[in-house]
Design a protein around this motif. Structure first.
Motif, PDB file in Angstrom:
ATOM      1  N   VAL A 144       0.845  -1.203   0.000  1.00  0.00           N
ATOM      2  CA  VAL A 144       0.000   0.000   0.000  1.00  0.00           C
ATOM      3  C   VAL A 144       0.873   1.242   0.000  1.00  0.00           C
ATOM      4  CG1 VAL A 144      -1.642   1.360   1.351  1.00  0.00           C
ATOM      5  CG2 VAL A 144      -1.992  -1.093   1.084  1.00  0.00           C
ATOM      6  N   GLY A 145       1.889   1.243   0.850  1.00  0.00           N
ATOM      7  CA  GLY A 145       2.782   2.392   0.922  1.00  0.00           C
ATOM      8  C   GLY A 145       3.491   2.645  -0.392  1.00  0.00           C
ATOM      9  N   GLN A 146       3.929   1.584  -1.048  1.00  0.00           N
ATOM     10  CA  GLN A 146       4.577   1.738  -2.344  1.00  0.00           C
ATOM     11  C   GLN A 146       3.601   2.286  -3.381  1.00  0.00           C
ATOM     12  OE1 GLN A 146       6.075  -2.233  -2.981  1.00  0.00           O
ATOM     13  NE2 GLN A 146       8.099  -1.677  -2.243  1.00  0.00           N
ATOM     14  N   ALA A 147       2.375   1.781  -3.363  1.00  0.00           N
ATOM     15  CA  ALA A 147       1.369   2.264  -4.314  1.00  0.00           C
ATOM     16  C   ALA A 147       1.021   3.728  -4.058  1.00  0.00           C
ATOM     17  CB  ALA A 147       0.115   1.400  -4.226  1.00  0.00           C
ATOM     18  N   LEU A 148       0.882   4.087  -2.777  1.00  0.00           N
ATOM     19  CA  LEU A 148       0.533   5.469  -2.440  1.00  0.00           C
ATOM     20  C   LEU A 148       1.654   6.446  -2.783  1.00  0.00           C
ATOM     21  CD1 LEU A 148      -1.264   5.025   1.007  1.00  0.00           C
ATOM     22  CD2 LEU A 148      -2.309   5.576  -1.188  1.00  0.00           C
ATOM     23  N   SER A 149       2.886   5.944  -2.846  1.00  0.00           N
ATOM     24  CA  SER A 149       4.004   6.836  -3.163  1.00  0.00           C
ATOM     25  C   SER A 149       3.921   7.379  -4.580  1.00  0.00           C
ATOM     26  CB  SER A 149       5.333   6.097  -2.964  1.00  0.00           C
ATOM     27  OG  SER A 149       5.507   5.092  -3.942  1.00  0.00           O
ATOM     28  N   THR A 150       3.030   6.817  -5.410  1.00  0.00           N
ATOM     29  CA  THR A 150       2.834   7.319  -6.773  1.00  0.00           C
ATOM     30  C   THR A 150       1.482   8.004  -6.934  1.00  0.00           C
ATOM     31  OG1 THR A 150       1.834   5.257  -7.564  1.00  0.00           O
ATOM     32  CG2 THR A 150       4.238   5.420  -7.668  1.00  0.00           C
ATOM     33  N   ARG A 151       0.822   8.311  -5.814  1.00  0.00           N
ATOM     34  CA  ARG A 151      -0.533   8.889  -5.889  1.00  0.00           C
ATOM     35  C   ARG A 151      -0.561  10.290  -5.308  1.00  0.00           C
ATOM     36  NH1 ARG A 151      -4.654   5.521  -7.639  1.00  0.00           N
ATOM     37  NH2 ARG A 151      -5.576   7.581  -7.824  1.00  0.00           N
ATOM     38  N   PRO A 152      -0.112  11.300  -6.077  1.00  0.00           N
ATOM     39  CA  PRO A 152      -0.141  12.674  -5.573  1.00  0.00           C
ATOM     40  C   PRO A 152      -1.543  13.196  -5.337  1.00  0.00           C
ATOM     41  CG  PRO A 152       0.375  12.642  -7.908  1.00  0.00           C
ATOM     42  CD  PRO A 152       0.426  11.216  -7.442  1.00  0.00           C
ATOM     43  N   ASP A 153      -2.553  12.515  -5.922  1.00  0.00           N
ATOM     44  CA  ASP A 153      -3.932  12.940  -5.690  1.00  0.00           C
ATOM     45  C   ASP A 153      -4.478  12.402  -4.374  1.00  0.00           C
ATOM     46  OD1 ASP A 153      -3.750  10.372  -6.738  1.00  0.00           O
ATOM     47  OD2 ASP A 153      -5.731  10.444  -7.671  1.00  0.00           O
ATOM     48  N   LEU A 154      -3.755  11.473  -3.744  1.00  0.00           N
ATOM     49  CA  LEU A 154      -4.239  10.894  -2.487  1.00  0.00           C
ATOM     50  C   LEU A 154      -3.350  11.240  -1.287  1.00  0.00           C
ATOM     51  CD1 LEU A 154      -5.223   7.273  -3.633  1.00  0.00           C
ATOM     52  CD2 LEU A 154      -6.711   9.261  -3.368  1.00  0.00           C
ATOM     53  N   ILE A 155      -2.084  11.530  -1.547  1.00  0.00           N
ATOM     54  CA  ILE A 155      -1.118  11.723  -0.460  1.00  0.00           C
ATOM     55  C   ILE A 155      -0.492  13.102  -0.562  1.00  0.00           C
ATOM     56  CG2 ILE A 155       1.082  10.926   0.491  1.00  0.00           C
ATOM     57  CD1 ILE A 155      -1.193   9.089   1.119  1.00  0.00           C
ATOM     58  N   ARG A 156      -0.357  13.760   0.588  1.00  0.00           N
ATOM     59  CA  ARG A 156       0.271  15.079   0.622  1.00  0.00           C
ATOM     60  C   ARG A 156       1.712  15.002   0.120  1.00  0.00           C
ATOM     61  NH1 ARG A 156      -0.613  16.934   6.604  1.00  0.00           N
ATOM     62  NH2 ARG A 156       1.607  17.299   6.271  1.00  0.00           N
ATOM     63  N   LYS A 157       2.139  16.079  -0.483  1.00  0.00           N
ATOM     64  CA  LYS A 157       3.458  16.124  -1.098  1.00  0.00           C
ATOM     65  C   LYS A 157       4.581  15.809  -0.112  1.00  0.00           C
ATOM     66  CE  LYS A 157       6.536  19.363  -3.465  1.00  0.00           C
ATOM     67  NZ  LYS A 157       6.663  20.734  -4.005  1.00  0.00           N
ATOM     68  N   ASP A 158       4.451  16.283   1.141  1.00  0.00           N
ATOM     69  CA  ASP A 158       5.538  16.089   2.099  1.00  0.00           C
ATOM     70  C   ASP A 158       5.689  14.637   2.551  1.00  0.00           C
ATOM     71  OD1 ASP A 158       3.017  17.274   3.067  1.00  0.00           O
ATOM     72  OD2 ASP A 158       3.767  16.723   5.041  1.00  0.00           O
ATOM     73  N   PHE A 159       4.672  13.779   2.283  1.00  0.00           N
ATOM     74  CA  PHE A 159       4.786  12.365   2.628  1.00  0.00           C
ATOM     75  C   PHE A 159       5.348  11.530   1.477  1.00  0.00           C
ATOM     76  CE2 PHE A 159       1.710  13.532   5.916  1.00  0.00           C
ATOM     77  CZ  PHE A 159       2.248  12.873   7.009  1.00  0.00           C
ATOM     78  N   LEU A 160       5.242  12.038   0.251  1.00  0.00           N
ATOM     79  CA  LEU A 160       5.628  11.240  -0.910  1.00  0.00           C
ATOM     80  C   LEU A 160       7.098  10.826  -0.861  1.00  0.00           C
ATOM     81  CD1 LEU A 160       3.752  13.039  -3.832  1.00  0.00           C
ATOM     82  CD2 LEU A 160       3.190  10.869  -2.749  1.00  0.00           C
ATOM     83  N   GLU A 161       7.975  11.771  -0.517  1.00  0.00           N
ATOM     84  CA  GLU A 161       9.408  11.473  -0.546  1.00  0.00           C
ATOM     85  C   GLU A 161       9.782  10.352   0.420  1.00  0.00           C
ATOM     86  OE1 GLU A 161      11.745  14.930  -0.002  1.00  0.00           O
ATOM     87  OE2 GLU A 161      11.033  15.924  -1.831  1.00  0.00           O
ATOM     88  N   GLU A 162       9.102  10.305   1.568  1.00  0.00           N
ATOM     89  CA  GLU A 162       9.421   9.256   2.546  1.00  0.00           C
ATOM     90  C   GLU A 162       8.849   7.914   2.110  1.00  0.00           C
ATOM     91  OE1 GLU A 162      11.484   7.940   5.749  1.00  0.00           O
ATOM     92  OE2 GLU A 162      11.404  10.031   5.058  1.00  0.00           O
ATOM     93  N   LEU A 163       7.653   7.927   1.517  1.00  0.00           N
ATOM     94  CA  LEU A 163       7.020   6.675   1.123  1.00  0.00           C
ATOM     95  C   LEU A 163       7.779   5.982  -0.005  1.00  0.00           C
ATOM     96  CD1 LEU A 163       3.181   7.437   1.322  1.00  0.00           C
ATOM     97  CD2 LEU A 163       4.593   6.145   2.920  1.00  0.00           C
ATOM     98  N   VAL A 164       8.439   6.755  -0.875  1.00  0.00           N
ATOM     99  CA  VAL A 164       9.159   6.108  -1.964  1.00  0.00           C
ATOM    100  C   VAL A 164      10.374   5.325  -1.454  1.00  0.00           C
ATOM    101  CG1 VAL A 164       8.456   7.809  -3.685  1.00  0.00           C
ATOM    102  CG2 VAL A 164      10.572   8.167  -2.433  1.00  0.00           C
TER     103      VAL A 164
END
Length: 570
Positions: A88-108
């Motif tokens: 889920v975390g890996q999938a969400l790391s490519t979903r800018p429409d679902l996850i705030r920008k500041d979380f994306l870098e950590e999730l990847v």
């Protein structure tokens, strides 16, 4: 009694199913509330501290100071919750429409890595699946796994016939863990969706279902083996790509035996250098093969992280782990090429219409307010700042538009974005100065110029003509971009172009080119001179003569005799 029979049948169906079935999962867990409640409490407990921390940050106005800490905390929670949560975390790391920008870098940063499960369990699974102990099936097998991931672990072995192989063994009881988590995710999505903005919540359960479908495919090793063979067929004419062979006699749904790849991870820059390999060449092979998957074959590797791509000592790039793949329909591939053409053309109205066709905007969306926003985000991609473009930048910029305009990322394109962003990150590891457009643009330009299909030739004409007028600068730009790739030879392209012009299909273009040379009541000799200066190094007279002879020979004497009068009339 009838109810007991129904419960047993439902349980059997759930245990036997190889494909994701949301309704079967719902029926199964409806009669097992204790399992659902137990897992829900565990998840709730993990996330309570996270939510309280976020609330405290907000109350004390410390969101900015603690945002990196909270993002790291979220990543660790997902890792602790197990394989489904990691996915889920890996999938969400490519979903800018679902996850705030500041979380994306950590999730990847999430990787498919967990401590291995006990070897005795792995060997019992091999025996139960293949009918014999591992020591009898293989002449040699490593005492411990050489790699472990969220869904399985790998042993190095040798067949009695001498081949070195990798034996991939699935974690025990994986399907019950995944189905329970998917049930809870779908239930939560149904409750949350109505409270979210339309572009975020419209298809939340569909996103969960798409995720479930891909996850079930990934834990079916028979499916993975078939994917590998299909991928190998697609790249059978590419000497730079290696796909491991599958040994079906030693493979089942939970055990996969495949050819051992002698290589090293692309991120191991020390070994890459020690092997005398050129990192830029490896990057080019990886990016071009990724573009081929999307724009030519339509069948693409959706998880090209560092553990799934290996450099081989002979310079080849090896793909492994074909559990997460996806197929693009023909009309989707064509629309993707259209969108590239419209981006080159800076036709943002047509580009917005492409976004509708691809599912990023609903058919009812009024695109006119969105066109200026697209121009703002994409306007400088082709221009002076093209060298600064990267997918991560564009993803970040799009994430800002998601809350102002009704953009959404279709589930299928979440996998494409994941694939592109991951490949780009991998390339940057090898070459910090890497710019994906330096490879992607020449590739697209070459495909348009060579025009292997009628659809591509039609799109080339669309690029070269605007409002009925020939765009000389665009042809110059396409040639210049294509020649940025040092391996690109313009002469075969010119030969194909001559064959096309001499064909019946090229009649329209012949007429258009003659008009272009004389339009605006003047001969366009200056434009022709610029083009000649651009290509003259590649088009030496003797090479032109030989290419013309080949083109005419392939076209045939009868075809040439029939077309020459038509050409003169054009």
């Amino acid at each position: 009694m009838a109810q007991q029979t129904f419960r047993t049948r439902t349980q059997d169906n759930l245990g036997a199913t190889k494909k994701y079935d949301a309704e079967a999962i719902r029926r199964y867990y409806r009669f097992r509330p204790w399992k659902v409640i137990g897992r829900a409490i565990k998840i709730f407990w993990f996330f309570t501290g996270f939510v309280l921390g976020m609330w405290q940050d907000s109350r004390q106005h410390q969101q900015s100071e603690h945002k990196s800490q909270r993002a790291e905390q979220l990543r660790k929670i997902l890792t602790a919750l197990g394989p489904t949560a990691i996915k889920v975390g890996q999938a969400l790391s490519t979903r800018p429409d679902l996850i705030r920008k500041d979380f994306l870098e950590e999730l990847v940063k999430l990787q498919d890595s967990l401590p291995p499960f006990p070897n005795e369990i792995a060997f019992r699974i091999i025996e139960s699946q293949l009918g014999k102990p591992a020591r009898e099936l293989y002449s040699e097998i490593s005492e411990n796994p050489v790699a472990a991931a969220s869904l399985g672990q790998v042993y190095k072995a040798k067949l009695h016939t001498g081949e070195d192989v990798a034996v991939k063994v699935q974690r025990p009881n994986l399907r019950p863990i995944i189905t329970l988590d998917l049930y809870l995710m779908r239930w939560a999505a149904g409750w949350i969706a109505p409270w979210l903005p339309l572009n975020l919540g419209h298809d939340l359960t569909l996103i969960v279902d798409e995720f479930g479908i891909k996850l079930f495919e990934e834990i079916d090793y028979i499916n993975e083996g078939r994917n590998a063979e299909k991928f190998a067929v697609n790249f059978s004419n590419s000497p730079q790509i290696k796909v491991p062979d599958i040994y079906w006699r030693y493979s089942t749904n939970s055990v996969l035996t495949l050819e051992w790849i002698n290589g090293f991870k692309l991120t191991d820059t020390v070994q890459v250098k020690a092997a005398g390999l050129d990192s830029d060449t490896l990057v080019r092979i990886g990016v071009e093969s990724g573009l081929q998957q999307l724009l030519e074959f339509g069948f693409f590797h959706a998880d090209p992280h560092p553990g799934n791509l290996f450099a081989m000592p002979d310079g080849r790039l090896a793909y492994i782990d074909f559990g997460m793949m996806d197929q693009l329909e023909e009309n989707t591939k064509e629309t993707l090429v259209d969108s590239v053409v419209h981006l080159i053309d800076k036709n943002y109205i047509a580009l917005a219409e492409d976004f509708v066709k691809l599912g990023f905007l609903t058919p009812e969306t009024d695109i006119w307010p969105i066109v200026p926003a697209l121009e703002t985000v994409l306007g400088d991609i082709i221009g002076e700042s093209v060298g600064n473009f990267n997918f991560k930048t564009i993803t970040d910029r799009f994430s800002e538009l998601m809350y102002d305009y009704p953009f959404r990322v279709p589930a299928k394109f979440a996998l494409i974005i994941r694939s592109l962003v991951t490949q780009e990150g991998l390339a940057l590891t090898l070459n910090p100065d890497f710019k994906i457009v330096e490879i992607a643009y020449p590739y697209v330009a070459r495909r348009l110029l060579t025009g292997e299909s009628a659809q591509l030739r039609r799109r080339l004409i669309e690029v070269l003509f605007k409002n009925g007028k020939f765009q000389w600068e665009r042809l110059e730009n396409l040639i210049a971009i294509a020649r940025a790739d040092k391996s690109f030879d313009l002469l075969p392209t010119a030969q194909l172009g001559l064959q096309y012009l001499l064909s019946e299909e090229g009649k329209f273009l012949r007429h258009k080119l003659l008009v272009a040379l004389t339009e605006d009541e003047r001969l366009h000799t200056e434009e022709v001179r610029r083009l000649w200066n651009l290509v003259k190094e590649d088009l030496q007279p003797n090479r032109i003569f030989n290419a013309a002879l080949v083109a005419l020979a392939e076209f045939g004497s009868e075809g040439a005799a029939a077309i020459l009068p038509a050409f003169s009339r054009s």
